[in-house]
Design a protein around this motif. Sequence first.
Motif, mmCIF file in Angstrom:
data_model
loop_
_atom_site.group_PDB
_atom_site.id
_atom_site.type_symbol
_atom_site.label_atom_id
_atom_site.label_comp_id
_atom_site.label_asym_id
_atom_site.label_seq_id
_atom_site.Cartn_x
_atom_site.Cartn_y
_atom_site.Cartn_z
ATOM 1 N N ARG A 43 -9.161 -10.988 -20.354
ATOM 2 C CA ARG A 43 -8.493 -12.453 -19.260
ATOM 3 C C ARG A 43 -8.004 -13.508 -18.236
ATOM 4 N N GLN A 44 -7.788 -11.883 -17.703
ATOM 5 C CA GLN A 44 -7.009 -11.804 -16.113
ATOM 6 C C GLN A 44 -7.614 -11.383 -14.359
ATOM 7 N N THR A 45 -6.996 -11.915 -13.748
ATOM 8 C CA THR A 45 -8.093 -11.163 -12.455
ATOM 9 C C THR A 45 -8.715 -10.078 -12.254
ATOM 10 N N LEU A 46 -9.409 -9.689 -12.015
ATOM 11 C CA LEU A 46 -9.058 -8.158 -11.646
ATOM 12 C C LEU A 46 -8.646 -8.006 -10.112
ATOM 13 N N LEU A 47 -8.263 -7.196 -9.518
ATOM 14 C CA LEU A 47 -8.139 -7.274 -8.035
ATOM 15 C C LEU A 47 -8.623 -5.814 -7.539
ATOM 16 N N GLU B 180 -6.644 11.755 -7.591
ATOM 17 C CA GLU B 180 -6.363 10.915 -7.677
ATOM 18 C C GLU B 180 -5.741 9.917 -8.827
ATOM 19 N N ASP B 181 -4.671 10.176 -9.272
ATOM 20 C CA ASP B 181 -4.588 9.385 -10.578
ATOM 21 C C ASP B 181 -4.197 7.907 -9.978
ATOM 22 N N LEU B 182 -5.011 7.522 -10.669
ATOM 23 C CA LEU B 182 -4.758 5.617 -10.745
ATOM 24 C C LEU B 182 -4.464 5.090 -12.139
ATOM 25 N N CYS B 183 -3.552 3.899 -11.904
ATOM 26 C CA CYS B 183 -2.316 3.629 -12.157
ATOM 27 C C CYS B 183 -3.075 2.680 -13.203
ATOM 28 N N LEU B 184 -2.998 1.801 -13.513
ATOM 29 C CA LEU B 184 -3.292 0.423 -13.931
ATOM 30 C C LEU B 184 -1.804 -0.050 -14.053
ATOM 31 N N VAL B 185 -1.199 -1.255 -13.416
ATOM 32 C CA VAL B 185 -0.349 -1.865 -12.545
ATOM 33 C C VAL B 185 -0.725 -3.683 -12.584
ATOM 34 N N CYS B 186 0.297 -4.414 -12.712
ATOM 35 C CA CYS B 186 0.718 -5.556 -12.539
ATOM 36 C C CYS B 186 1.820 -6.174 -12.171
ATOM 37 N N ALA B 187 2.193 -7.604 -12.440
ATOM 38 C CA ALA B 187 3.998 -7.823 -12.475
ATOM 39 C C ALA B 187 4.065 -8.013 -13.797
ATOM 40 N N SER C 173 -1.693 -3.373 -3.849
ATOM 41 C CA SER C 173 -0.067 -3.458 -4.663
ATOM 42 C C SER C 173 0.302 -4.694 -4.155
ATOM 43 N N GLN C 174 0.239 -5.759 -2.631
ATOM 44 C CA GLN C 174 0.805 -6.475 -2.365
ATOM 45 C C GLN C 174 0.644 -7.403 -3.746
ATOM 46 N N ALA C 175 -0.638 -7.603 -3.224
ATOM 47 C CA ALA C 175 -1.285 -8.809 -4.108
ATOM 48 C C ALA C 175 -0.554 -8.274 -5.619
ATOM 49 N N ALA C 176 -0.767 -7.523 -6.116
ATOM 50 C CA ALA C 176 0.234 -7.285 -8.274
ATOM 51 C C ALA C 176 0.836 -7.598 -7.839
ATOM 52 N N VAL C 177 1.900 -7.298 -6.843
ATOM 53 C CA VAL C 177 3.167 -7.549 -6.867
ATOM 54 C C VAL C 177 3.799 -9.494 -7.060
ATOM 55 N N SER C 178 2.615 -9.914 -6.399
ATOM 56 C CA SER C 178 2.527 -11.488 -5.878
ATOM 57 C C SER C 178 2.596 -12.090 -7.189
ATOM 58 N N GLY C 179 1.214 -11.342 -8.650
ATOM 59 C CA GLY C 179 1.196 -11.982 -9.632
ATOM 60 C C GLY C 179 0.033 -11.965 -9.505
ATOM 61 N N MET C 180 -0.739 -11.701 -8.627
ATOM 62 C CA MET C 180 -2.449 -12.606 -8.533
ATOM 63 C C MET C 180 -3.553 -11.714 -9.323
ATOM 64 N N GLY C 181 -2.535 -10.530 -10.254
ATOM 65 C CA GLY C 181 -3.774 -9.902 -11.506
ATOM 66 C C GLY C 181 -3.783 -8.377 -10.802
ATOM 67 N N LEU C 182 -4.482 -8.342 -12.320
ATOM 68 C CA LEU C 182 -4.581 -6.718 -12.094
ATOM 69 C C LEU C 182 -5.010 -5.468 -11.136
ATOM 70 N N ALA C 183 -4.621 -4.524 -10.768
ATOM 71 C CA ALA C 183 -4.681 -3.823 -10.147
ATOM 72 C C ALA C 183 -5.199 -1.988 -10.500
ATOM 73 N N LEU C 184 -6.228 -1.358 -9.934
ATOM 74 C CA LEU C 184 -6.079 -0.113 -10.183
ATOM 75 C C LEU C 184 -5.085 0.891 -8.962
ATOM 76 N N ILE C 185 -4.099 1.816 -8.875
ATOM 77 C CA ILE C 185 -3.848 1.977 -7.586
ATOM 78 C C ILE C 185 -3.131 3.666 -8.478
#
Length: 314
Positions: free
Chosen positions: A187-191, A165-172, A226-238
């Motif tokens: 300083r960001q919200t972590l999903l 599992e290759d996880l990427c740090l992603v956000c909008a 992924s949907q929350a990250a696309v919406s700009g709600m925070g950073l995610a590892l996906i």
Amino acid sequence: MKPLTLPPLNALRAFESAARHLSFTHAGEELFVTHGAISKQIKTLESYLNVSLFTRQHKQLSLTPEGERYLRHISSALQSIGQATEELRSQPSITQALSINVLPSLTINWLIPRLEEFKARHPHLYVDLSIGDFQVDFKRDKYDVAIRSATVRPSHCHVLKLMDEDLCLVCAPLLAEQIKTLKDINRQTLLKHTTRPELWPLWAEKVGLRLTTDKMLGMEHFYMLSQAAVSGMGLALIPRFFIEKELAEGSLVIPLDTQFISPYSYYVLTPNAAKSEEAEPRASERPLKAQAFIDWLLEIFAPYRHGDEKAHSS
């Protein structure tokens, strides 16, 4: 009779489609793989043939003279193979049910959009798809194939490792503008993946960041993240394979290049057919309908699999 010397057949399909469309992107859409997977297959074929098949200039793709000549031969050959295959497949056959149980996130965002391609290859198979992330007991659960992720190789069934599992740090994209260094992450919200709460601490340790933010938003599946990250709600590892479309479209971006292989791996599980529960199954030991699905999975996931995983495929 001297055996034929054949190039990699998947690479031939990729070349024929890319040459017909003069586009790696359109070829990827046609073959249900990514632009990168097509590019990799073309490089494999060019290396095998020791010639350049395409010329790439100013974002325009064109065939070299060698590519044009090769396409003429390949197109007619693939057409003959396709016609012969269709003749056999069109003969009356008994419909078989193939019961597949897959992780929820894999099903929603990844498998279902690609199932039509599998069905087109195997029209005699009736696919019965269900979701789950519980431990599979093939004696109780009458599945032909299951896909699971785990930190430890599953037991009491046939197991084939699909990939790490290759996880990427992603956000909008707009959020990415606020992230220039690792410290900006605090300083960001972590999903947070609620069933894998250890991922953010493990990632932070790997990249050398002390997490101090208490702004967290928990979600149960990667699809929700992924949907929350696309919406700009925070950073995610996906997982990278899971968000190839969003990365290509630009709805998700990677603000900092922080490679991280999580402790989880993905496995294809099938019921035991041999007396030994620990024996690695040969393809010939699996039912043909299950093997057809597994072969298709291995083809689709090929760009994400490491060399050792490919070597242990059976």
